[in-house]
Design an enzyme around this catalytic site. Structure first.
Site, mmCIF file in Angstrom:
data_model
loop_
_atom_site.group_PDB
_atom_site.id
_atom_site.type_symbol
_atom_site.label_atom_id
_atom_site.label_comp_id
_atom_site.label_asym_id
_atom_site.label_seq_id
_atom_site.Cartn_x
_atom_site.Cartn_y
_atom_site.Cartn_z
ATOM 1 N N SER A 8 0.760 -1.266 0.075
ATOM 2 C CA SER A 8 0.020 0.051 -0.012
ATOM 3 C C SER A 8 0.951 1.096 0.047
ATOM 4 O O SER A 8 1.586 1.368 0.898
ATOM 5 C CB SER A 8 -0.827 -0.033 1.257
ATOM 6 O OG SER A 8 -1.383 1.252 1.533
ATOM 7 N N HIS A 33 -1.315 -1.490 -4.257
ATOM 8 C CA HIS A 33 -2.557 -1.087 -3.485
ATOM 9 C C HIS A 33 -2.590 0.489 -3.508
ATOM 10 O O HIS A 33 -1.580 1.136 -2.616
ATOM 11 C CB HIS A 33 -2.762 -1.845 -2.318
ATOM 12 C CG HIS A 33 -3.983 -1.771 -1.642
ATOM 13 N ND1 HIS A 33 -5.241 -2.097 -1.804
ATOM 14 C CD2 HIS A 33 -4.314 -0.551 -0.598
ATOM 15 C CE1 HIS A 33 -6.123 -1.643 -1.030
ATOM 16 N NE2 HIS A 33 -5.669 -0.974 -0.180
ATOM 17 N N ASP A 35 -4.628 3.592 -1.881
ATOM 18 C CA ASP A 35 -5.602 4.055 -0.986
ATOM 19 C C ASP A 35 -5.899 5.814 -1.151
ATOM 20 O O ASP A 35 -5.242 6.323 -1.117
ATOM 21 C CB ASP A 35 -5.097 4.061 0.601
ATOM 22 C CG ASP A 35 -4.969 2.489 0.912
ATOM 23 O OD1 ASP A 35 -6.147 2.110 0.723
ATOM 24 O OD2 ASP A 35 -4.160 2.233 1.390
ATOM 25 N N MET A 37 -8.185 8.528 -0.223
ATOM 26 C CA MET A 37 -9.158 9.120 1.000
ATOM 27 C C MET A 37 -9.850 10.449 0.766
ATOM 28 O O MET A 37 -9.040 11.218 0.301
ATOM 29 C CB MET A 37 -8.475 9.099 2.163
ATOM 30 C CG MET A 37 -7.903 7.396 2.447
ATOM 31 S SD MET A 37 -6.841 7.802 4.135
ATOM 32 C CE MET A 37 -6.180 5.957 3.983
ATOM 33 N N HIS A 66 -8.277 1.369 -4.125
ATOM 34 C CA HIS A 66 -9.060 1.486 -2.882
ATOM 35 C C HIS A 66 -9.751 2.641 -2.581
ATOM 36 O O HIS A 66 -9.130 3.349 -1.943
ATOM 37 C CB HIS A 66 -8.457 0.873 -1.829
ATOM 38 C CG HIS A 66 -9.281 0.511 -0.520
ATOM 39 N ND1 HIS A 66 -8.621 0.593 0.895
ATOM 40 C CD2 HIS A 66 -10.452 0.787 -0.127
ATOM 41 C CE1 HIS A 66 -9.336 0.594 1.667
ATOM 42 N NE2 HIS A 66 -10.662 0.386 1.146
ATOM 43 N N MET A 68 -11.764 4.992 -0.532
ATOM 44 C CA MET A 68 -12.389 5.442 0.829
ATOM 45 C C MET A 68 -13.039 6.657 0.536
ATOM 46 O O MET A 68 -12.456 7.763 1.207
ATOM 47 C CB MET A 68 -11.456 5.361 1.884
ATOM 48 C CG MET A 68 -11.092 3.929 2.090
ATOM 49 S SD MET A 68 -9.501 3.702 3.078
ATOM 50 C CE MET A 68 -8.417 3.728 1.708
ATOM 51 N N MET A 137 -11.732 -4.898 5.522
ATOM 52 C CA MET A 137 -10.845 -3.953 6.221
ATOM 53 C C MET A 137 -10.737 -4.653 7.706
ATOM 54 O O MET A 137 -11.757 -5.029 8.300
ATOM 55 C CB MET A 137 -11.599 -2.820 6.611
ATOM 56 C CG MET A 137 -11.686 -1.903 5.311
ATOM 57 S SD MET A 137 -10.139 -1.696 4.485
ATOM 58 C CE MET A 137 -9.141 -0.650 5.893
ATOM 59 N N GLY A 142 -8.782 4.655 6.891
ATOM 60 C CA GLY A 142 -8.484 5.805 7.123
ATOM 61 C C GLY A 142 -6.826 6.375 7.490
ATOM 62 O O GLY A 142 -6.393 7.155 7.130
ATOM 63 N N PHE A 143 -6.330 5.308 8.196
ATOM 64 C CA PHE A 143 -4.673 5.554 8.599
ATOM 65 C C PHE A 143 -4.002 4.286 8.484
ATOM 66 O O PHE A 143 -4.598 3.139 8.658
ATOM 67 C CB PHE A 143 -4.652 6.111 10.019
ATOM 68 C CG PHE A 143 -5.192 7.379 10.299
ATOM 69 C CD1 PHE A 143 -4.785 8.515 9.755
ATOM 70 C CD2 PHE A 143 -6.897 7.266 10.526
ATOM 71 C CE1 PHE A 143 -5.247 9.785 10.084
ATOM 72 C CE2 PHE A 143 -7.402 8.629 10.500
ATOM 73 C CZ PHE A 143 -6.708 9.897 10.368
ATOM 74 N N GLY A 144 -2.733 4.246 8.073
ATOM 75 C CA GLY A 144 -1.887 3.170 8.106
ATOM 76 C C GLY A 144 -1.400 3.154 9.744
ATOM 77 O O GLY A 144 -1.449 3.658 10.454
ATOM 78 N N GLY A 145 -0.692 2.147 9.884
ATOM 79 C CA GLY A 145 -0.136 1.693 11.062
ATOM 80 C C GLY A 145 -0.993 1.283 12.174
ATOM 81 O O GLY A 145 -0.430 1.277 13.370
ATOM 82 N N ASP A 175 -6.755 -6.163 4.608
ATOM 83 C CA ASP A 175 -6.211 -4.498 4.641
ATOM 84 C C ASP A 175 -6.125 -3.943 6.089
ATOM 85 O O ASP A 175 -7.300 -3.588 6.537
ATOM 86 C CB ASP A 175 -7.014 -3.570 3.728
ATOM 87 C CG ASP A 175 -6.231 -2.171 3.366
ATOM 88 O OD1 ASP A 175 -5.151 -2.077 4.042
ATOM 89 O OD2 ASP A 175 -6.746 -1.549 2.795
ATOM 90 N N GLY A 176 -4.899 -3.922 6.487
ATOM 91 C CA GLY A 176 -4.693 -3.195 7.957
ATOM 92 C C GLY A 176 -4.268 -3.956 9.043
ATOM 93 O O GLY A 176 -4.718 -4.944 9.232
ATOM 94 N N GLY A 177 -3.281 -3.423 9.269
ATOM 95 C CA GLY A 177 -2.712 -4.320 10.769
ATOM 96 C C GLY A 177 -1.954 -5.562 10.328
ATOM 97 O O GLY A 177 -1.549 -6.353 11.221
ATOM 98 N N GLY A 197 0.982 -2.021 4.506
ATOM 99 C CA GLY A 197 1.646 -0.757 4.520
ATOM 100 C C GLY A 197 3.047 -0.633 5.225
ATOM 101 O O GLY A 197 3.883 -0.837 4.687
ATOM 102 N N SER A 198 2.673 -0.536 6.569
ATOM 103 C CA SER A 198 3.870 -0.577 7.316
ATOM 104 C C SER A 198 4.899 -1.716 7.349
ATOM 105 O O SER A 198 6.009 -1.312 7.277
ATOM 106 C CB SER A 198 3.481 -0.339 8.745
ATOM 107 O OG SER A 198 2.247 0.376 8.898
#
Ligand code: DX5
Ligand code: ZN
Length: 224
Positions: A8, A33, A35, A37, A66, A68, A137, A142-145, A175-177, A197-198
């Site tokens: 991402s 990916h 994102d 927003m 993606h 959002m 999700m 809304g946010f990475g990390g 997607d996420g974490g 992402g991270s």
């Protein structure tokens, strides 16, 4: 099944975006990916068409966009024109989800639908034969990390079960974490497109990708 790591670019270093995309391509990445927003559907603003258009000139990666964005139907044509290969819209953001799916399909790109953590699979179960990808999700968009939300794992399982029972071939994207531990959870539950992402961009990009791709390879062999 096709298992892929989908970096991402929200977590990329935008000052070195082109260079980082070349590293990803050299490491065998196929999906990117992206994102988008709008500061309305989610409380953050990322980037939009000009960035996508600019990297499209340099990259052959599959652009997995993606959105959002509230009422994404308004922008489907624009994102296709600037180079999207697939467009994922949020179930919660569309006034008429079936119409949005139809618009994406008519634009000749792959169709994705996404569920926020609190949205049940049931809200889209009647549409699963019309989509190429379902994005689960696993954090609040809304946010990475952010930290992986365990309660979302069950939805991945549920979707994989429906796909098997009804012989449907949509991809299940998460997607996420995602990190070294949660990657195992999501692949065991049935996800095959893993957004990072991270875990991809923090630290050394090439070695992160090597490590994560190897891990996906191992875990997917165990899962099949
Ligand atoms: C969050 C975005 C994600 C984000 C993931 O709203 O949709 O794609 O970049 O970032 P990590 O992997 O850091 O949770
Ligand atoms: Zn995303």
């Amino acid at each position: 099944m096709d298992y892929q790591l989908c970096p991402s670019i929200l977590s990329a270093d935008f000052n070195r975006l082109g260079e980082q995309l070349r590293i990803l391509e050299n490491e065998g990445i196929r999906y990117l990916h992206i994102d988008v927003m709008d500061g309305d559907f989610v409380p953050n603003i990322s980037f939009g068409m000009p960035v996508i258009k600019s990297i499209r000139k340099e990259s052959k990666l599959f652009f997995d966009v993606h959105l959002m964005v509230t009422a994404p139907e308004r922008y489907i044509r624009d994102f296709v024109e600037c180079g999207a290969d697939s467009i994922t819209v949020h179930v919660e953001a569309c006034e008429d989800l079936e119409r949005a799916i139809e618009m994406i399909r008519d634009a000749n790109v792959k169709v994705g639908v996404s569920l926020k953590p609190a949205t049940p699979v049931n809200d889209i179960s009647h549409l699963l034969d019309e989509v190429d990808l379902v994005l689960v999700m696993t954090v609040q968009p809304g946010f990475g990390g952010q930290k992986y939300m365990e309660e979302c794992t069950e939805k991945i399982r549920e979707l994989r079960e429906i796909a098997e029972q009804e012989d449907l071939d949509f991809d299940i994207q998460v997607d996420g974490g995602i990190n070294d531990e949660t990657i195992e959870t999501v692949i065991r539950a049935g996800a095959n497109l893993i957004v990072g992402g991270s875990c991809v961009f923090n630290g050394d990009l090439a070695s992160n990708v090597k490590h994560l791709r190897k891990r996906i390879d191992q875990l997917s062999r165990e899962a099949e």
